[in-house]
Design a protein around this motif. Structure first.
Motif, mmCIF file in Angstrom:
data_model
loop_
_atom_site.group_PDB
_atom_site.id
_atom_site.type_symbol
_atom_site.label_atom_id
_atom_site.label_comp_id
_atom_site.label_asym_id
_atom_site.label_seq_id
_atom_site.Cartn_x
_atom_site.Cartn_y
_atom_site.Cartn_z
ATOM 1 N N GLY A 95 -28.169 19.332 9.508
ATOM 2 C CA GLY A 95 -29.932 19.728 9.763
ATOM 3 C C GLY A 95 -30.439 18.895 10.075
ATOM 4 O O GLY A 95 -31.759 18.756 10.592
ATOM 5 N N LEU A 96 -30.572 17.410 10.136
ATOM 6 C CA LEU A 96 -31.157 16.452 10.577
ATOM 7 C C LEU A 96 -30.479 15.551 11.816
ATOM 8 O O LEU A 96 -29.030 15.243 11.084
ATOM 9 C CB LEU A 96 -32.070 14.942 9.664
ATOM 10 C CG LEU A 96 -32.302 15.794 8.657
ATOM 11 C CD1 LEU A 96 -32.434 15.196 7.148
ATOM 12 C CD2 LEU A 96 -33.676 16.461 8.812
ATOM 13 N N PHE A 97 -31.316 14.695 12.223
ATOM 14 C CA PHE A 97 -30.107 14.284 13.860
ATOM 15 C C PHE A 97 -30.823 12.684 14.206
ATOM 16 O O PHE A 97 -31.637 13.765 14.171
ATOM 17 C CB PHE A 97 -30.249 15.306 15.276
ATOM 18 C CG PHE A 97 -29.545 17.085 13.922
ATOM 19 C CD1 PHE A 97 -28.085 16.996 14.505
ATOM 20 C CD2 PHE A 97 -30.302 17.895 14.056
ATOM 21 C CE1 PHE A 97 -27.627 18.106 13.418
ATOM 22 C CE2 PHE A 97 -30.464 19.137 13.580
ATOM 23 C CZ PHE A 97 -28.071 18.957 13.491
ATOM 24 N N CYS A 98 -30.006 12.299 14.396
ATOM 25 C CA CYS A 98 -30.626 10.644 14.474
ATOM 26 C C CYS A 98 -30.032 10.857 16.037
ATOM 27 O O CYS A 98 -29.182 11.611 16.241
ATOM 28 C CB CYS A 98 -29.538 9.788 14.160
ATOM 29 S SG CYS A 98 -29.773 7.661 14.861
ATOM 30 N N ARG A 99 -31.371 10.519 17.165
ATOM 31 C CA ARG A 99 -31.233 10.690 18.297
ATOM 32 C C ARG A 99 -30.386 9.399 19.015
ATOM 33 O O ARG A 99 -30.233 9.336 20.328
ATOM 34 C CB ARG A 99 -32.386 10.817 18.567
ATOM 35 C CG ARG A 99 -33.780 9.627 18.132
ATOM 36 C CD ARG A 99 -34.669 9.599 19.145
ATOM 37 N NE ARG A 99 -35.904 10.637 19.501
ATOM 38 C CZ ARG A 99 -36.244 10.824 18.452
ATOM 39 N NH1 ARG A 99 -36.432 10.364 17.528
ATOM 40 N NH2 ARG A 99 -36.819 11.942 18.247
ATOM 41 N N ILE B 125 -23.441 15.517 15.046
ATOM 42 C CA ILE B 125 -23.998 16.645 15.005
ATOM 43 C C ILE B 125 -23.569 17.697 13.799
ATOM 44 O O ILE B 125 -23.982 18.831 13.499
ATOM 45 C CB ILE B 125 -22.790 17.490 15.814
ATOM 46 C CG1 ILE B 125 -24.027 16.665 17.501
ATOM 47 C CG2 ILE B 125 -22.605 18.506 16.420
ATOM 48 C CD1 ILE B 125 -22.322 16.650 18.706
ATOM 49 N N ASP B 126 -22.048 17.577 13.128
ATOM 50 C CA ASP B 126 -21.648 17.713 11.945
ATOM 51 C C ASP B 126 -22.693 17.480 10.917
ATOM 52 O O ASP B 126 -21.879 17.575 9.757
ATOM 53 C CB ASP B 126 -20.408 17.359 11.599
ATOM 54 C CG ASP B 126 -19.574 16.420 11.671
ATOM 55 O OD1 ASP B 126 -20.385 15.047 11.050
ATOM 56 O OD2 ASP B 126 -18.362 15.719 11.903
ATOM 57 N N GLY B 127 -22.911 16.458 10.798
ATOM 58 C CA GLY B 127 -24.471 15.674 10.129
ATOM 59 C C GLY B 127 -22.815 14.795 8.167
ATOM 60 O O GLY B 127 -23.936 15.076 7.600
ATOM 61 N N SER B 128 -22.191 14.912 9.055
ATOM 62 C CA SER B 128 -21.549 13.695 7.953
ATOM 63 C C SER B 128 -22.117 12.256 8.265
ATOM 64 O O SER B 128 -21.913 11.541 7.538
ATOM 65 C CB SER B 128 -19.679 13.659 7.901
ATOM 66 O OG SER B 128 -19.794 12.468 9.791
ATOM 67 N N TYR B 129 -22.104 11.322 9.211
ATOM 68 C CA TYR B 129 -22.664 10.339 9.808
ATOM 69 C C TYR B 129 -21.532 9.318 9.093
ATOM 70 O O TYR B 129 -22.343 8.498 8.344
ATOM 71 C CB TYR B 129 -24.393 10.359 9.027
ATOM 72 C CG TYR B 129 -25.518 10.765 9.546
ATOM 73 C CD1 TYR B 129 -26.268 10.479 10.131
ATOM 74 C CD2 TYR B 129 -25.685 11.863 9.631
ATOM 75 C CE1 TYR B 129 -27.158 11.035 10.936
ATOM 76 C CE2 TYR B 129 -26.434 12.902 10.086
ATOM 77 C CZ TYR B 129 -27.428 11.922 11.264
ATOM 78 O OH TYR B 129 -28.330 12.517 12.150
ATOM 79 N N ARG B 130 -20.512 10.184 8.895
ATOM 80 C CA ARG B 130 -19.614 8.907 8.206
ATOM 81 C C ARG B 130 -19.483 7.853 8.308
ATOM 82 O O ARG B 130 -18.954 6.846 8.017
ATOM 83 C CB ARG B 130 -18.146 9.548 8.853
ATOM 84 C CG ARG B 130 -17.873 9.875 9.675
ATOM 85 C CD ARG B 130 -16.713 10.946 9.991
ATOM 86 N NE ARG B 130 -15.778 11.304 11.483
ATOM 87 C CZ ARG B 130 -16.256 11.913 11.588
ATOM 88 N NH1 ARG B 130 -17.326 12.689 11.769
ATOM 89 N NH2 ARG B 130 -15.655 12.185 13.402
#
Length: 407
Positions: free
Chosen positions: A18-22, A73-78
């Motif tokens: 739900g949070l998105f790095c631009r 997009i999937d929120g994993s920030y892996r």
């Protein structure tokens, strides 16, 4: 959810949905190792290819670039370092509604291939600098005009700009530089003196500089881009001459302060869009954090930014750890937390970055030592300050989205 607790790892599985790095949708950084990144490589090690051997648009949509966007997009920030990224640590990653319309659309449609070029490009491929700061290098580095590398880097700057500005009206920001100083680099300086900003009404230049060469004379030499200046970030790291001489080796604080007054005058005249004083936190300077914040807030900077020192390989491992006063095992950790309890650290112009969690710990300790009435008053004042600051940030972001390149 993500945590600001310095003793806990952020859980990449459920922390940032739900949070998105631009940045992976808007930005590219071109580094000394000839690799391109969609974020600072200190916070994300994964590159998207080699910019000296491949077309910028090919890199922009490489397999690596697509994988990184997918992870946002999937929120994993892996691929991100959750403990070093200042946006994750400070809890300032935007939600969908806070993003620009085109970024929103790409995320909603799960687009990992982007048709438009990046809006922001950092030129960080020349290490020339007039200082030899211990946190960065052991000696000064500079290219002469007869150096073959100077010509290559100068031509590369123009070539990348032409790629980005095939449409002269495109909204583009070019940041110079995270690898040295833009005005100590002949390649960058001559590029900035030559380019005609009047041909590109929506082009903006942001500068990362130590400020020592950003003089009225240098400003005049860049007269062709006076209408194209965006943000100026000045790395200073100290507020006393003694400490400045150590952490900014080769520089003089009195010269820097005179130049900062000049930059403040440009800011007040709306010649530059935003002026920020930067402070890299380390054992050598942490006791000056509150005084630094007060001095540059009072001088008239738009923001005062703090970040932890990064290991660029210039320190032996044991020596680097000695600088990491945020580690609980560091003998000065408690003193560091005490320093951060100063009320100035709650000022709306102070951007705490990846030391945010330590300021929160300092506040918690301070409240615990107070009486009940005093603690309640302290909490209410801090709460109102945060609410006011958050409102100001939202207004600023809204205006930035509506007018992305407006000064």
């Amino acid at each position: 959810m993500y945590t600001n607790d310095p003793n806990k790892e952020n859980d990449p599985k459920n922390g940032l949905k739900g949070l998105f790095c631009r940045h992976p949708f808007t930005s590219v950084e071109l580094h000394l190792n000839q690799k391109a990144y969609v974020c600072c490589p200190s916070w994300m090690k994964k590159d998207i290819g080699t910019f000296t051997t491949d077309n910028l648009m090919n890199l922009w949509n490489s397999e690596s670039a697509k994988e990184i966007r997918e992870s946002i997009i999937d929120g994993s920030y892996r691929f991100c370092d959750h403990n070093l990224c200042p946006y994750i640590q400070a809890g300032t990653l935007p939600n969908l509604l806070q993003l620009e319309k085109d970024v929103q659309d790409n995320i909603l449609n799960k687009n990992t291939v982007l048709n438009k070029p990046p809006k922001s490009v950092m030129f960080t491929f020349d290490s020339s600098c007039n200082l030899s700061c211990p946190s960065c290098r052991s000696e000064k580095i500079s290219l002469t005009a007869d150096s073959p590398k100077y010509k290559i880097l100068n031509e590369l700057s123009h070539e990348i700009t032409n790629t980005l500005l095939k449409d002269p009206d495109a909204h583009v920001r070019i940041n110079i530089t995270g690898s040295g100083d833009p005005f100590a680099s002949l390649a960058f300086r001559h590029y900035l003196e030559k380019i005609d900003g009047s041909k590109y009404p929506n082009l903006r230049f942001d500068f990362q500089t130590n400020g020592l060469l950003f003089t009225p004379l240098m400003w005049e030499r860049m007269n062709k881009i006076h209408g194209n200046i965006g943000e100026v970030f000045v790395s200073i790291d100290a507020i006393t001459p003694e400490t400045y001489a150590i952490v900014r080796k080769g520089g003089r604080l009195e010269v820097l302060l005179e130049n900062m007054k000049f930059l403040v005058s440009l800011r007040r005249a709306n010649k530059i869009a935003h002026l920020q004083a930067n402070f890299v936190v380390q054992q050598k300077n942490y006791k000056e954090i509150p005084a630094f914040a007060k001095a540059f807030v009072e001088l008239g900077c738009d923001s005062v930014y703090f970040s932890r020192i990064t290991d660029w390989g210039s320190y032996p491992r044991d020596s680097f750890f000695a600088q990491c006063i945020w580690e609980e095992t560091h003998p000065e950790f408690d003193n560091f937390i005490s320093v951060l309890s100063d009320p100035i650290m709650g000022h709306h112009k102070v951007v705490a970055g990846n030391i945010t969690s330590y300021i929160e710990l300092a506040s918690k300790r301070k409240r615990a030592s107070m009486g009940r009435v005093e603690a309640v008053s302290y909490f209410l004042i801090s709460f109102l300050k945060r609410k006011t600051f958050n409102l100001l940030k939202k207004i600023k972001k809204f205006l930035a989205i509506q007018h992305p390149n407006k000064k």
